[in-house]
Write a protein that holds these residues in place. Structure first.
Motif, short mmCIF file in Angstrom:
data_model
loop_
_atom_site.label_atom_id
_atom_site.label_comp_id
_atom_site.label_asym_id
_atom_site.label_seq_id
_atom_site.Cartn_x
_atom_site.Cartn_y
_atom_site.Cartn_z
N LYS A 163 -8.18 -2.54 -4.97
CA LYS A 163 -8.24 -3.92 -4.46
C LYS A 163 -8.41 -4.95 -5.58
CE LYS A 163 -8.10 -2.69 -0.12
NZ LYS A 163 -9.31 -2.50 0.67
N TYR A 222 -13.73 6.12 1.37
CA TYR A 222 -13.63 4.71 1.79
C TYR A 222 -12.90 4.61 3.13
CZ TYR A 222 -11.39 0.25 2.53
OH TYR A 222 -10.92 -0.89 3.13
N LEU A 267 0.86 -1.18 0.00
CA LEU A 267 0.00 0.00 0.00
C LEU A 267 0.89 1.24 0.00
CD1 LEU A 267 -2.96 0.99 0.44
CD2 LEU A 267 -2.50 0.87 2.89
N1 GSH Z 1 -3.30 -9.81 9.25
C1 GSH Z 1 -2.89 -9.14 8.04
C2 GSH Z 1 -3.38 -7.71 8.06
C3 GSH Z 1 -3.21 -7.03 6.71
C4 GSH Z 1 -3.82 -5.64 6.67
O1 GSH Z 1 -4.76 -5.34 7.43
N2 GSH Z 1 -3.33 -4.80 5.75
C5 GSH Z 1 -3.84 -3.45 5.61
C6 GSH Z 1 -2.70 -2.49 5.39
S1 GSH Z 1 -2.06 -1.90 6.90
C7 GSH Z 1 -4.72 -3.35 4.41
O2 GSH Z 1 -4.52 -4.02 3.43
N3 GSH Z 1 -5.72 -2.48 4.49
C8 GSH Z 1 -6.60 -2.24 3.40
C9 GSH Z 1 -7.85 -1.53 3.86
O3 GSH Z 1 -7.89 -1.06 4.99
O4 GSH Z 1 -8.74 -1.46 3.04
C10 GSH Z 1 -1.37 -9.24 7.90
O5 GSH Z 1 -0.70 -9.53 8.91
O6 GSH Z 1 -0.85 -9.10 6.78
#
Ligand code: GSH
Length: 226
Positions: A42, A127, A6
């Protein structure tokens, strides 16, 4: 190899989970191609069957979730430096991963959430605002008020006690537990800046972590001026 991450405005790679994976990959001597996505992209990781980063693609293998990526790298590349130091070490690293997720990141979330919103491109801000409201019941404005440097520092006490005795959480050299905790502090570095006092043993460790792998983490665009 490809790693999906990201990346927000000003090239800020904000995800603590992506930083765990980037450091674990570097530990194993891997330099994946990095693929930057935003909150609104996504569809680009739909092939992974979920909607979070990091996502690692290694040949035909797709692995999502930072812990699963670390476990995959350890099992796939056992001849390279170990991330866990054996079975008991893997279980303790998993316990520590849970501590980071539930304790360390909880306080960092309150501090970094609004600054992350500020770095989110305008098209994705609705979002971000709505999803965080659903998770926390709080608006970005309320979250901005709720962040507490004191609580972030207090939550790091178990690390502080360990780092007063050892250069790294894993002993004489870094391993996965270090990368796991460091990910959270990289989120702060990307969004808020440094959150620790100079004489804090955790700050000494953070500086050593920033220097690893030819300054991989130090070189990333951030909110902090070293
Ligand atoms: N348990 C997962 C958590 C992954 C996660 O929450 N990633 C966040 C980035 S900090 C994400 O993709 N967020 C997208 C969103 O909030 O829509 C890991 O350890 O990789």
């Amino acid at each position: 190899m490809k790693l999906y991450e990201l990346v927000l405005d000003h090239g800020r790679s904000v995800s603590p989970f992506v930083w765990r994976a980037r450091m674990a990959l570097a530990h194993k001597g891997c330099s994946p191609e990095r693929v930057a996505i935003g909150y609104g992209d996504k569809a680009l990781i739909a092939f992974s069957g979920q909607d979070r980063v990091p996502v690692l693609v290694d040949g035909e293998t797709v692995v999502a979730d930072s812990w699963r990526i670390a476990a995959y790298l350890e099992d796939r590349y056992p001849e390279r430096p170990s991330l866990f130091g054996g079975g008991a070490g893997r279980d303790l690293a998993r316990l520590f991963n849970h501590w980071c997720d539930s304790q360390q990141l909880r306080t960092l979330f309150m501090l970094c959430c609004a600054p992350t919103f500020d770095l989110t491109p305008a098209r994705d801000q609705p979002y971000y605002r709505q999803s965080r409201l659903e998770w926390t019941g709080m608006t970005i404005e309320q979250l901005r008020e709720a962040g507490s440097l004191r609580q972030v520092r207090a939550a790091l006490e178990p690390m502080r006690l360990m780092l007063a005795e050892r250069p790294f959480l894993s002993g004489d050299g870094p391993a996965y537990a270090d990368y796991c905790a460091f990910g959270g502090l990289m989120w702060a570095r990307m969004t808020v800046g440094g959150v620790l006092e100079r004489d804090d043993p955790v700050e000494g460790w953070r500086q050593r972590m920033l220097d690893l792998f030819d300054g991989l983490a130090r070189a990333a665009p951030c909110a902090e001026t070293d």
